[in-house]
Write a protein that holds these residues in place. Structure first.
Motif, PDB file in Angstrom:
ATOM      1  N   CYS A 187       0.857  -1.186   0.000  1.00 27.79           N
ATOM      2  CA  CYS A 187       0.000   0.000   0.000  1.00 27.79           C
ATOM      3  C   CYS A 187       0.890   1.233   0.000  1.00 27.79           C
ATOM      4  CB  CYS A 187      -0.905   0.010   1.233  1.00 27.79           C
ATOM      5  SG  CYS A 187      -1.826  -1.525   1.491  1.00 27.79           S
ATOM      6  N   TYR A 236       1.513   5.293  -0.456  1.00 31.49           N
ATOM      7  CA  TYR A 236       0.992   6.653  -0.479  1.00 31.49           C
ATOM      8  C   TYR A 236       1.942   7.620  -1.177  1.00 31.49           C
ATOM      9  CZ  TYR A 236      -3.056   5.978   2.578  1.00 31.49           C
ATOM     10  OH  TYR A 236      -4.282   5.590   3.090  1.00 31.49           O
ATOM     11  N   LEU A 270      -0.850  -1.197  -4.448  1.00 32.41           N
ATOM     12  CA  LEU A 270      -2.063  -0.404  -4.358  1.00 32.41           C
ATOM     13  C   LEU A 270      -1.669   1.056  -4.209  1.00 32.41           C
ATOM     14  CD1 LEU A 270      -5.156  -0.960  -4.222  1.00 32.41           C
ATOM     15  CD2 LEU A 270      -4.946  -0.938  -1.730  1.00 32.41           C
ATOM     16  N   LEU A 312      -2.232   4.827  -3.478  1.00 36.62           N
ATOM     17  CA  LEU A 312      -3.171   5.555  -2.633  1.00 36.62           C
ATOM     18  C   LEU A 312      -2.802   7.030  -2.606  1.00 36.62           C
ATOM     19  CD1 LEU A 312      -2.960   2.948   0.226  1.00 36.62           C
ATOM     20  CD2 LEU A 312      -4.962   3.252  -1.235  1.00 36.62           C
ATOM     21  N   LEU A 351      -8.839   3.050   3.425  1.00 33.34           N
ATOM     22  CA  LEU A 351      -7.801   2.044   3.194  1.00 33.34           C
ATOM     23  C   LEU A 351      -8.287   0.655   3.580  1.00 33.34           C
ATOM     24  CD1 LEU A 351      -4.896   1.121   2.594  1.00 33.34           C
ATOM     25  CD2 LEU A 351      -4.293   1.790   4.929  1.00 33.34           C
ATOM     26  N   LEU A 399      -8.849  -2.824   1.370  1.00 32.71           N
ATOM     27  CA  LEU A 399      -8.053  -4.026   1.649  1.00 32.71           C
ATOM     28  C   LEU A 399      -8.897  -5.265   1.920  1.00 32.71           C
ATOM     29  CD1 LEU A 399      -5.152  -2.638   3.885  1.00 32.71           C
ATOM     30  CD2 LEU A 399      -5.231  -2.927   1.398  1.00 32.71           C
ATOM     31  N   PHE A 425       0.410  -7.530   4.230  1.00 29.85           N
ATOM     32  CA  PHE A 425       0.335  -6.149   3.763  1.00 29.85           C
ATOM     33  C   PHE A 425       1.564  -5.369   4.202  1.00 29.85           C
ATOM     34  CE2 PHE A 425      -4.208  -7.273   4.455  1.00 29.85           C
ATOM     35  CZ  PHE A 425      -4.709  -7.013   3.192  1.00 29.85           C
ATOM     36  N   LEU A 428       2.272  -1.140   4.600  1.00 26.09           N
ATOM     37  CA  LEU A 428       1.762   0.227   4.491  1.00 26.09           C
ATOM     38  C   LEU A 428       2.932   1.190   4.522  1.00 26.09           C
ATOM     39  CD1 LEU A 428      -0.379   2.458   4.507  1.00 26.09           C
ATOM     40  CD2 LEU A 428      -0.518   2.191   7.000  1.00 26.09           C
TER      41      LEU A 428
END
Length: 298
Positions: A56, A58, A114, A116, A124, A128, A139, A141
């Motif tokens: 994930c 950002y 992913l 974001l 989020l 997921l 995962f 992040l």
């Protein structure tokens, strides 16, 4: 934990100490220490071992993330390779890279990025949940402090508390494994890694099952009260190739705390496990296999 005793991260030194069972893992470190690169390499290696993995992001695009994998794979196959992550992103390639790219495309790894942007923690988690229908994923992040919050009136610490609490609840509900990348406080840039190092750490100390801190190995040589000298020591460590990196386990609900060591090749986004005895004095640490002008602070 017995069910996950044979789950391998791909880092032999980490597997020696850590049972990588489902839980909330937090990894923090200074800029230029390769937190994103370490987490992404770890996820890659887990996917190569057949695990269901989602990154994930950002900050970075899918293209930027996967270019790290290609440069690292090429470097591991040929340590004389001069094709860096930056070269790949600029369109640089040669025959060996084209072959590697085709191999990567056909590997069919269960590995997803992913992208974001303005997704808060509730958004989020909503995105997921579909990944958790058939099997419990792993995962990553990247990264905690950049996750937006809806309530602009709460403090940064309260925001981190809320995000960590919801991530832990989601992890428990899905029996997933969640690795969260975190930044450090500037006040702790020139100190040995500790819980106080984590920016607005909030519930990290209590909610996380495992807390890792990345630091330059030379951090062990830092002097009390001499900021300028300590800054020089850290700056020299950033210029080294490979960089000497120590991963300190500050909390481990699955076992004992530990320290492990890596040589980090920043231009190729590659962490190579090593022994502490492999490290040499920073002043004489040079590497003939890569050019020192290639640096990457992701």
């Amino acid at each position: 934990m017995k069910l996950f005793a044979n789950r391998k991260t791909g880092f032999d030194n980490l597997d020696q100490y850590q049972i990588f069972s489902p839980g909330l893992y937090v990894i923090g470190g200074l800029p230029a220490l390769g937190k994103t690169s370490f987490a992404w390499q770890l996820l890659n290696q887990l996917a190569q071992n057949g695990k269901h993995c989602i990154f994930c992001s950002y900050e970075m695009s899918e293209f930027e993330i996967f270019s790290k994998s290609l440069s690292r794979r090429l470097f591991l196959q040929d340590h004389t390779s001069t094709l860096t992550v930056a070269d790949i992103r600029r369109g640089g390639h040669f025959t060996a890279f084209e072959r590697l790219l085709n191999e990567f495309k056909s590997s069919n790894l269960d590995l997803h990025v992913l992208e974001l942007q303005e997704h808060d923690i509730d958004d989020l988690i909503f995105k997921l949940r579909p990944f958790c229908k058939d099997k419990a994923p792993i995962f990553v992040l990247d990264y905690l402090q950049i996750v937006p919050v809806k309530d602009s009136n709460i403090s940064p610490k309260q925001a981190i508390d809320e995000i960590v609490r919801k991530l832990k609840n989601f992890q428990r509900q899905t029996n997933s494994t969640f690795i969260v990348v975190s930044s450090f406080n500037r006040l702790n840039y020139y100190k040995h890694v500790s819980f106080e190092s984590f920016k607005e750490s909030g519930n990290i100390e209590y909610s996380a099952d495992v807390v890792w801190g990345l630091q330059f190995y030379c951090t062990n040589k830092l002097l009390d009260g001499t900021v300028s000298k300590n800054r020089d020591i850290i700056d020299n460590a950033k210029k080294a190739n490979p960089r000497q990196v120590q991963l300190c386990c500050l909390k481990n609900r699955q076992g004992i705390n530990y320290d492990i060591f890596f040589k980090y090749f920043p231009a190729n986004d590659c962490f190579v496990p090593c022994l502490e005895s492999d490290f040499i004095d920073e002043e004489s640490n040079t590497d003939s296999n890569d050019s020192p002008q290639h640096y990457n602070d992701d």
